[in-house]
Design an enzyme around this catalytic site. Structure first.
Site, PDB file in Angstrom:
ATOM      1  N   HIS A 354     -11.958  -7.261  12.926  1.00  0.00           N
ATOM      2  CA  HIS A 354     -10.964  -6.320  12.402  1.00  0.00           C
ATOM      3  C   HIS A 354     -10.686  -5.142  13.298  1.00  0.00           C
ATOM      4  CE1 HIS A 354     -10.104  -7.677   8.268  1.00  0.00           C
ATOM      5  NE2 HIS A 354     -11.275  -8.278   8.384  1.00  0.00           N
ATOM      6  N   LYS A 542      -2.595   6.152   4.329  1.00  0.00           N
ATOM      7  CA  LYS A 542      -3.623   5.328   4.966  1.00  0.00           C
ATOM      8  C   LYS A 542      -4.854   6.201   5.155  1.00  0.00           C
ATOM      9  CE  LYS A 542      -0.653   4.516   8.306  1.00  0.00           C
ATOM     10  NZ  LYS A 542      -0.748   3.099   8.556  1.00  0.00           N
ATOM     11  N   ARG A 543      -6.002   5.600   5.491  1.00  0.00           N
ATOM     12  CA  ARG A 543      -7.176   6.414   5.773  1.00  0.00           C
ATOM     13  C   ARG A 543      -6.853   7.434   6.862  1.00  0.00           C
ATOM     14  NH1 ARG A 543     -12.295   5.085   3.532  1.00  0.00           N
ATOM     15  NH2 ARG A 543     -12.999   6.816   4.808  1.00  0.00           N
ATOM     16  N   LYS A 548      -4.815   6.961  13.899  1.00  0.00           N
ATOM     17  CA  LYS A 548      -3.629   6.737  13.074  1.00  0.00           C
ATOM     18  C   LYS A 548      -2.614   7.880  13.238  1.00  0.00           C
ATOM     19  CE  LYS A 548      -6.006   3.869   9.582  1.00  0.00           C
ATOM     20  NZ  LYS A 548      -5.181   2.667   9.328  1.00  0.00           N
ATOM     21  N   THR A 650      -1.606  -3.122   7.118  1.00  0.00           N
ATOM     22  CA  THR A 650      -0.972  -3.871   6.032  1.00  0.00           C
ATOM     23  C   THR A 650      -0.067  -2.953   5.222  1.00  0.00           C
ATOM     24  OG1 THR A 650      -2.967  -3.529   4.722  1.00  0.00           O
ATOM     25  CG2 THR A 650      -2.701  -5.695   5.776  1.00  0.00           C
ATOM     26  N   LYS A 654       3.608  -3.649   3.276  1.00  0.00           N
ATOM     27  CA  LYS A 654       3.927  -3.306   1.884  1.00  0.00           C
ATOM     28  C   LYS A 654       5.223  -2.500   1.826  1.00  0.00           C
ATOM     29  CE  LYS A 654      -0.999  -2.740   1.006  1.00  0.00           C
ATOM     30  NZ  LYS A 654      -2.041  -1.684   1.046  1.00  0.00           N
TER      31      LYS A 654
HETATM   32  C1  LIG Z   1      -2.831  -1.244   2.020  1.00  0.00           C
HETATM   33  C2  LIG Z   1      -3.836  -0.186   1.805  1.00  0.00           C
HETATM   34  C3  LIG Z   1      -4.529   0.345   2.891  1.00  0.00           C
HETATM   35  C4  LIG Z   1      -4.260  -0.072   4.324  1.00  0.00           C
HETATM   36  O1  LIG Z   1      -3.238   0.730   4.845  1.00  0.00           O
HETATM   37  P1  LIG Z   1      -2.925   0.780   6.432  1.00  0.00           P
HETATM   38  O2  LIG Z   1      -1.673   1.568   6.510  1.00  0.00           O
HETATM   39  O3  LIG Z   1      -2.726  -0.641   6.856  1.00  0.00           O
HETATM   40  O4  LIG Z   1      -4.084   1.429   7.075  1.00  0.00           O
HETATM   41  C5  LIG Z   1      -5.463   1.343   2.663  1.00  0.00           C
HETATM   42  N1  LIG Z   1      -5.715   1.784   1.411  1.00  0.00           N
HETATM   43  C6  LIG Z   1      -5.061   1.296   0.343  1.00  0.00           C
HETATM   44  C7  LIG Z   1      -5.372   1.850  -1.008  1.00  0.00           C
HETATM   45  C8  LIG Z   1      -4.112   0.300   0.494  1.00  0.00           C
HETATM   46  O5  LIG Z   1      -3.469  -0.183  -0.586  1.00  0.00           O
END
Ligand SMILES: *Cc1c(COP(=O)(O)O)cnc(C)c1O
Length: 805
Positions: A354, A542-543, A548, A650, A654
């Site tokens: 990952h 995101k985190r 990032k 991801t 979304k």
């Molecule tokens: C999809 C998702 C992530 C991943 O987000 P990235 O932008 O790909 O880092 C992290 N936390 C939650 C709650 C998510 O639904």
């Protein structure tokens, strides 16, 4: 239909609570509805298990330290085919369905993307009729709950089990014993082979809790099995004999229960080491024992044929001790020779990588593994010896590289190396990520095992992230192209035919606006800030991580603020910047960025000269349920990682699926979004991965030059250090120093100008409504490619070789 369901809810309420509807709380209704769903699901669950057994199907087990599943009532209703009916019934009974669903505490048993991926995969496995199950840990505390107090992140324990969790069932009969520590004794058998026996081990009971995974309208129900650690002596009345012993046992019990106590709230580097190692072995030992027992009861076959019926996917290296654990059981309990055990083992495991961030590649001190898991250490040592000998004799050209390839080197055990050597498949999670693994990070392993490496680009379940989170959009899509896309998400592509129909685009516009209004109401209610629903909703959720680059986003906001202060009457489309992010509790710089976002928000949101053209919203406690609220309302999806650093992402998928336009770097799956929609339908900027990697090879670039030559940059950094954002304090000095004295390791300044320019392009594009809407619908049309159904289909045919039910 709804009437029958109302009847059932009434009966359930009386049975559970002795209450009528008019006395019932939303929580009562939640439990009543959950019981009804459970009752229905149980039948299908039983039949699915029986089918797999009778047909002797090969099954996949997805081992993961994290499953970020979020709430289940609404998604179970959706997949079971009763969501519309349930919503109608609830409304007719005077309840707001969303309020009832919100009674469920998010199961936050994961940090972020990796854990959410595991959850999306389970949904797709069941929905595609594949025999596939998850194995994880039932942490009593999930990822911490985040509060923002005076701009700072404060972490509270997430005790998600205060209310009974209706979806789990404890399956005590399948509990297994896990052994730690102790001594290993070796005996020679008559035939000269060795026998191993463990003495004086610490024993822990692993008790499974099962959660049904409901497939979409197909009668398949798979299992997510979460292990809980318990003392073997829990029910032992001996402990009442003496007080001293009693308290010793209590302390012992406590230390055992800690094993499934907390999810580690750090998704990049791992502290608090030994307990984490215990958790990993606890998960894999329980799961492997369980898998073997299941294989034996279902198949009257020799264990040497295990790989015909079992495949195990390990989600990152965290469960890679499963490899020596299977070796141990085959040799020490089943009498296999090393060679035969290795034959079986290396046909069973497949490993997903990952990340290439070096700080996130797991290693363990050899002494720690030796003392906690003495027999496992011996096996790893032997795997390592044989592997290194193989290189020495068969790959002379790599002899020099043995220290970088060895599983045990410089007193540490390298888990990714163990996982690669012990698996038949190694996959990255997006094309660019897999390429970087092959060409750089794992180059020599790729030379050794070219056939193991393959790509499986991540995906998201369109059921949760479109149908459930954005029902208005889902309905509109079905109105336009019919319902086939629901079972075959790639059919969303039919939307392209309609993407220039202005009357239709107006309808998409309408839906987006309604979603934005709902989010605006939520923000008003929870944060007390009014946001203009006609403003551009620019979202980064995101985190929080340096790579990032939330910081780049904040710098842009400060820049816009400075511009407005200087020229208050300039023409600017109003913007609402929305953030959601948790920082690892020990990640100081990440926490400073959270503080900075909130500080900028507190200034910008209340400055009258801005005239409401700029709003900054930090959504507390970002999790799956908050994501479901924000994503349908997003106009711009910020995916701005330093190129080469984001393995896939991801969140980008979304938001694309919900009609947001990506503003991002050529990194992770952004590149594959770009392959589909082209530069015309997204906003790409910044250094490429090759350029970034090139800079790293030559010690970076000169960040200070940009500070000295670009007034916009100088002004922002000075504002942090001493100006209005830093006046009252010296909070942000570490951000300042990190950029100027550590030479901006994530290229924030380097990408600043192209980032501004790209935002200006996006702002202009937004003003041209029909063009924007056309781009938006084009993105939705291509997003079917990122359904996790597609991803799982590829895993199933290319790695797992599974047959459908
Ligand atoms: C999809 C998702 C992530 C991943 O987000 P990235 O932008 O790909 O880092 C992290 N936390 C939650 C709650 C998510 O639904």
């Amino acid at each position: 239909m709804a009437d029958a369901l109302k009847e059932k809810i009434l009966r359930q309420l009386i049975a559970d609570k002795g209450r009528e509807v008019k006395e019932a709380t939303p929580k009562d209704i939640y439990y009543a509805l959950a019981s009804i769903v459970n009752e229905e699901v149980k039948q299908q669950w039983f039949r699915t298990r029986k089918y797999y057994k009778d047909e002797k199907l090969k099954e996949v087990y997805y081992l993961s330290m994290e499953f970020l599943i979020g709430r289940l009532l609404e998604s179970n209703l959706l997949n079971y085919g009763m969501l519309d009916e349930a919503k109608t019934a609830l409304e007719q009974m005077g309840f707001n369905p969303q309020e009832v669903f919100a009674e469920e505490h998010d199961a936050g048993l994961g940090n972020g993307g990796l854990g959410r991926l595991a959850a999306c995969f389970l949904d797709s496995l069941a929905s595609l009729n594949y025999p596939g199950h998850g194995f994880g840990i039932r942490y009593r505390y999930g990822l911490f709950e985040q509060r923002i107090i005076h701009g700072n992140q404060v972490e509270l324990p997430d005790y998600w089990l205060t209310d009974p969790y209706p979806w789990e069932s404890r399956t005590e009969e399948e509990a297994v014993v896990i052994q730690f520590h102790g001594d290993v004794h070796m005996y020679k058998r008559n035939d000269g082979t060795l026998e191993f026996e463990y003495k004086n081990t610490d024993k822990v009971m692993a008790v499974p809790y099962d959660i049904p995974v409901v497939g979409y309208e197909n009668g398949t129900v798979n299992t997510l099995r979460l292990w809980s650690a318990e003392s073997i002596f829990s029910n032992n009345s001996d402990r009442l004999e003496g007080n001293k012993q009693f308290y010793r046992d209590l302390a012992h019990e406590h230390s055992i229960e800690q094993i499934s106590g907390f999810l580690y709230p750090d998704d990049s580097s791992y502290e608090g080491k030994e307990l984490r190692l215990k958790q990993q072995y606890f998960l894999v030992s329980a799961s492997i024992q369980n898998i073997l027992k299941h294989f034996k009861t279902n198949n009257r076959m020799s264990l040497s044929k295990l790989a015909e019926k079992v495949v195990i996917q390990i989600n990152d290296t965290h469960p890679s001790l499963a490899i020596p654990e299977l070796m141990r059981i085959l040799m020490d309990e089943e009498g296999f020779s090393w060679e035969n055990a290795w034959q079986v083992t290396t046909k069973v495991f497949a490993y997903t990588n990952h990340t290439t961030l070096s700080e996130a590649l797991e290693t363990w001190p050899t002494d720690m593994i030796k003392s906690l898991l003495p027999r496992i250490f011996m096996i790893i040592d032997e795997i390592n010896n044989r592997f290194c000998q193989g290189i020495w004799f068969d790959h002379e050209e790599l002899r020099d590289k043995i220290p970088e390839l060895a599983i045990i080197a410089y007193e540490r055990v390298h888990m990714a190396r163990l996982a690669i050597v012990g698996s038949f498949s190694v996959n990255g999670v997006a094309k660019i990520h897999t390429e970087i693994l092959k060409k750089k990070e794992m180059k020599d392993f790729y030379t050794l095992f070219p056939d193991k490496f393959n790509n499986k680009t991540n995906g998201i379940t369109h059921r949760r992230w479109l149908m459930q989170a954005n029902p208005k959009l889902a309905e509109l899509i079905t109105d336009v192209i019919g319902p086939q896309w629901i079972k075959r998400p790639k059919q969303l592509i039919s939307l392209l035919k309609h993407s220039s129909d202005s009357a239709l685009l107006e309808k998409f516009n309408q839906v987006k606006h309604e979603n934005k209004r709902e989010l605006a109401n939520y923000i008003k209610q929870h944060i007390g800030i009014t946001v203009d629903e006609r403003s551009i909703f620019d979202v980064q959720i995101k985190r929080l991580h340096e790579y990032k680059r939330q910081l780049l986003n904040v710098f842009h906001i400060i820049y816009l603020y400075n511009e407005l202060k200087e020229n208050p009457n300039q023409d600017m489309t109003p913007r609402t910047f929305i953030f959601g992010a948790k920082a690892a509790p020990s990640y100081h710089l990440a926490k400073e960025v959270i503080k900075l976002i909130n500080t900028v928000a507190s200034i910008v949101n209340y400055d009258p000269s801005v005239k409401d053209r700029l709003k900054v919203i930090f959504m507390e406690n970002y999790n799956v349920s908050i994501a479901e609220k924000i994503i349908p309302a997003a106009d711009i999806s910020e995916q701005i990682s330093t190129a080469s650093k984001e393995a896939s992402g991801t969140g980008n998928m979304k938001m694309m699926m919900n009609g947001a336009l990506t503003l991002g770097t050529m990194d992770g799956a952004n590149i594959e979004i770009n392959d589909l929609v082209g530069d015309r339908n997204m906003f790409i900027f910044g250094l490429s991965a090759d350029e970034v990697l090139e800079y790293y090879q030559h010690g970076g670039y000169h960040a200070r030059d940009l500070y000295n030559t670009d007034d916009r940059i100088k002004r922002i950094l000075d504002q942090l250090n001493q100006g209005e954002f830093g006046v009252h304090n010296i909070e942000f000095k570490d951000i300042y120093y990190n950029i100027l004295y550590h030479n901006d390791p994530y290229f924030v300044l380097k990408d600043f100008e192209p980032y501004l320019e790209t935002h200006e392009l996006a702002e202009r594009a937004y003003r041209d409504r029909m063009t924007w809407l056309n781009m938006s619908v084009t993105n939705i049309a291509y997003s079917g490619k990122f359904s996790s159904d597609q991803t799982i289909q590829e895993y199933a045919t290319e790695i797992w070789k599974l047959k459908r039910k």
